[in-house]
Design a protein around this motif. Structure first.
Motif, PDB file in Angstrom:
ATOM      1  N   ARG A  74       0.692  -1.144   0.105  1.00 35.17           N
ATOM      2  CA  ARG A  74      -0.104   0.180  -0.012  1.00 35.17           C
ATOM      3  C   ARG A  74       1.107   1.170   0.227  1.00 35.17           C
ATOM      4  O   ARG A  74       0.657   2.401  -0.573  1.00 35.17           O
ATOM      5  N   THR A  80      -0.348   3.221  -4.822  1.00 34.74           N
ATOM      6  CA  THR A  80      -0.528   5.258  -5.070  1.00 34.74           C
ATOM      7  C   THR A  80      -0.879   5.595  -6.090  1.00 34.74           C
ATOM      8  O   THR A  80      -1.813   6.130  -6.132  1.00 34.74           O
ATOM      9  N   ASP A  81      -1.087   4.569  -7.046  1.00 30.32           N
ATOM     10  CA  ASP A  81      -0.953   5.268  -8.702  1.00 30.32           C
ATOM     11  C   ASP A  81      -1.944   4.529  -9.270  1.00 30.32           C
ATOM     12  O   ASP A  81      -2.692   5.550  -9.968  1.00 30.32           O
ATOM     13  N   ALA A  83      -6.036   4.272  -9.711  1.00 30.83           N
ATOM     14  CA  ALA A  83      -7.265   5.379  -9.784  1.00 30.83           C
ATOM     15  C   ALA A  83      -7.795   5.154  -8.438  1.00 30.83           C
ATOM     16  O   ALA A  83      -7.850   3.891  -7.775  1.00 30.83           O
ATOM     17  N   ALA A  84      -8.409   5.988  -7.583  1.00 26.37           N
ATOM     18  CA  ALA A  84      -8.961   6.232  -6.521  1.00 26.37           C
ATOM     19  C   ALA A  84     -10.026   5.071  -5.714  1.00 26.37           C
ATOM     20  O   ALA A  84      -9.830   3.750  -4.733  1.00 26.37           O
ATOM     21  N   ARG A  85     -11.105   4.764  -7.213  1.00 26.86           N
ATOM     22  CA  ARG A  85     -11.898   4.147  -6.747  1.00 26.86           C
ATOM     23  C   ARG A  85     -10.944   2.589  -7.139  1.00 26.86           C
ATOM     24  O   ARG A  85     -11.514   2.150  -6.330  1.00 26.86           O
ATOM     25  N   THR A  86     -10.451   2.420  -7.444  1.00 24.92           N
ATOM     26  CA  THR A  86      -9.992   0.845  -7.419  1.00 24.92           C
ATOM     27  C   THR A  86      -9.078   1.095  -6.189  1.00 24.92           C
ATOM     28  O   THR A  86      -8.907  -0.207  -5.429  1.00 24.92           O
ATOM     29  N   ARG A  87      -8.388   2.390  -5.767  1.00 32.69           N
ATOM     30  CA  ARG A  87      -7.399   1.948  -3.823  1.00 32.69           C
ATOM     31  C   ARG A  87      -8.680   1.629  -2.948  1.00 32.69           C
ATOM     32  O   ARG A  87      -8.718   0.501  -2.445  1.00 32.69           O
ATOM     33  N   ALA A  88      -9.895   2.337  -2.988  1.00 32.74           N
ATOM     34  CA  ALA A  88     -11.229   2.142  -2.923  1.00 32.74           C
ATOM     35  C   ALA A  88     -11.402   0.425  -2.532  1.00 32.74           C
ATOM     36  O   ALA A  88     -11.605   0.324  -1.485  1.00 32.74           O
ATOM     37  N   GLN A  91      -9.013  -2.011  -0.505  1.00 31.60           N
ATOM     38  CA  GLN A  91      -8.927  -1.117   1.120  1.00 31.60           C
ATOM     39  C   GLN A  91     -10.046  -2.230   1.425  1.00 31.60           C
ATOM     40  O   GLN A  91      -9.763  -2.768   2.430  1.00 31.60           O
ATOM     41  N   GLY A 224     -12.578   7.051 -14.742  1.00 32.42           N
ATOM     42  CA  GLY A 224     -11.745   7.300 -13.095  1.00 32.42           C
ATOM     43  C   GLY A 224     -11.445   6.110 -12.897  1.00 32.42           C
ATOM     44  O   GLY A 224     -10.724   5.820 -11.665  1.00 32.42           O
ATOM     45  N   LYS A 225     -11.356   5.311 -13.096  1.00 29.45           N
ATOM     46  CA  LYS A 225     -11.240   3.484 -12.828  1.00 29.45           C
ATOM     47  C   LYS A 225      -9.853   3.281 -13.470  1.00 29.45           C
ATOM     48  O   LYS A 225      -8.751   2.314 -12.768  1.00 29.45           O
TER      49      LYS A 225
END
Length: 358
Positions: A74, A80-81, A83-88, A91, A224-225
């Motif tokens: 992580r 960290t690179d 997309a925000a949705r993929t990180r979520a 997680q 976004g993804k």
């Protein structure tokens, strides 16, 4: 007594006699004895610092465990690179795996990963179980490259197959269903649905794109993804929806009835009663989802004869795999009609006569 506040601690006074002051560390639930460490005194703050330090130490993953591997993955640019949705989404899987974070990496085997996958599926559904397996495989692969593991125990494990006869999720919309929904939508919902219906935007992307993404009759945005660019002329129905959309000052192109940016949950809450009412009247069939509009765009393009690369570009996909998945139900009658006609002519011309031996 002066008001004392310490971050991470709850401090209150009893509502009933003897009205004693109390203090609890929120994260660990540890109570502080205020008779021994008077509230606001030096010993009190020292005790708070000690409890926080103990908690921080307990949070550090043990070396050689799944928790340590996840923590280091992580912290890397490979996570960290994303997309925000993929990180979520990742997680969510890491949170699910937290109870086994202390498991040593050398204990992970293919059967153990299968067990983890199946338990996740039993608790949260087949798709989540398969996603946990996929995220484990990606994390283990990252660890193998850096010497944390010698092999990837999740590399060759397949996902759980869909039950036979199960309805396809996010099915394409029929033309009559699209017309019925468009007629039933209130003014402030027509533009975001038009972006999903005619541009193939994912629901979350349609809700969050800025006004600057649309200019001179073109849409210039990124999915976004995947982060892939989406740049093409706006279809006529979207242009019409833009002109008719209520004016607002929101930082997003689309806004709710209060002129504020939509949230995904807020839009779903507004869409649900419309869908349910249309189902009751028979105007649409059950199983209609906003995500299904991406499938609809891909299906229509496939029926028109466009190749999978073109469909992927329209949908903002890096590879053609999802385009192939989205358009698999396309009615390829137009594309295959010439093939069938040629085949029929060939069979009738050369192969229907039986030649008997002399």
């Amino acid at each position: 007594m002066a008001i004392v506040r310490v971050k991470g601690f709850a401090i209150w006074r009893d509502r009933k006699p003897p009205y004693k002051w109390r203090c609890r560390h929120r994260k660990s639930g540890t109570m502080i004895d205020l008779a021994k460490f008077p509230l606001g005194g030096m010993t009190f703050f020292a005790e708070c610092a000690r409890i926080v330090a103990l908690g921080d130490k307990a949070d550090e993953p043990r070396p050689g465990t799944l928790g340590q591997l996840i923590a280091r993955y992580r912290a890397s640019v490979f996570f960290t690179d994303l997309a925000a949705r993929t990180r979520a989404d990742y997680q969510r899987c890491f949170d699910y795996l937290q109870p086994i974070a202390d498991t040593m990496l050398d204990r992970f085997t293919a059967p153990l990963v299968v067990t983890i996958r199946d338990k996740a599926a039993a608790k949260h559904g087949r798709r989540f179980g398969n996603y946990v397996k996929t995220v484990l495989a990606l994390t283990f692969a990252w660890g193998v490259e850096r010497g944390y593991l010698t092999i990837n125990p999740a590399a060759k494990i397949k996902g759980i197959r869909r039950p036979r006869g199960l309805a396809d999720p996010n099915r394409p919309w029929a033309d009559t269903e699209r017309e019925a929904v468009e007629a039933a939508l209130p003014a402030h919902m027509r533009l975001p649905v038009a972006l999903m219906m005619y541009c193939g935007l994912d629901p979350q992307d349609a809700l969050k794109i800025p006004p600057t993404a649309v200019s001179d009759g073109m849409i210039d945005a990124r999915r976004g993804k995947t982060g892939e660019a989406m740049w093409f002329p706006l279809p006529a129905p979207v242009v019409a929806a833009l002109v008719a959309a209520p004016k607002h000052d929101a930082i997003t192109l689309c806004a709710n009835s209060f002129g504020k940016p939509w949230t995904p949950s807020g839009f779903r809450a507004s869409w649900r009663p419309i869908r349910q009412e249309l189902e009751k009247t028979g105007a649409i069939q059950p199983g209609l989802t906003l995500k299904g509009l991406r499938h609809t765009v891909a299906t229509i393009l496939a029926e028109m004869g466009y190749d999978e690369r073109t469909i992927a570009d329209m949908l903002g996909q890096k590879t053609i795999e999802m385009a192939r998945h989205y358009s698999k139900r396309a009615n390829k009658t137009r594309k295959m009609s010439a093939v069938v006609t040629s085949f029929d002519a060939e069979v009738n011309r050369r192969r229907t006569k039986i030649v008997k031996p002399a």
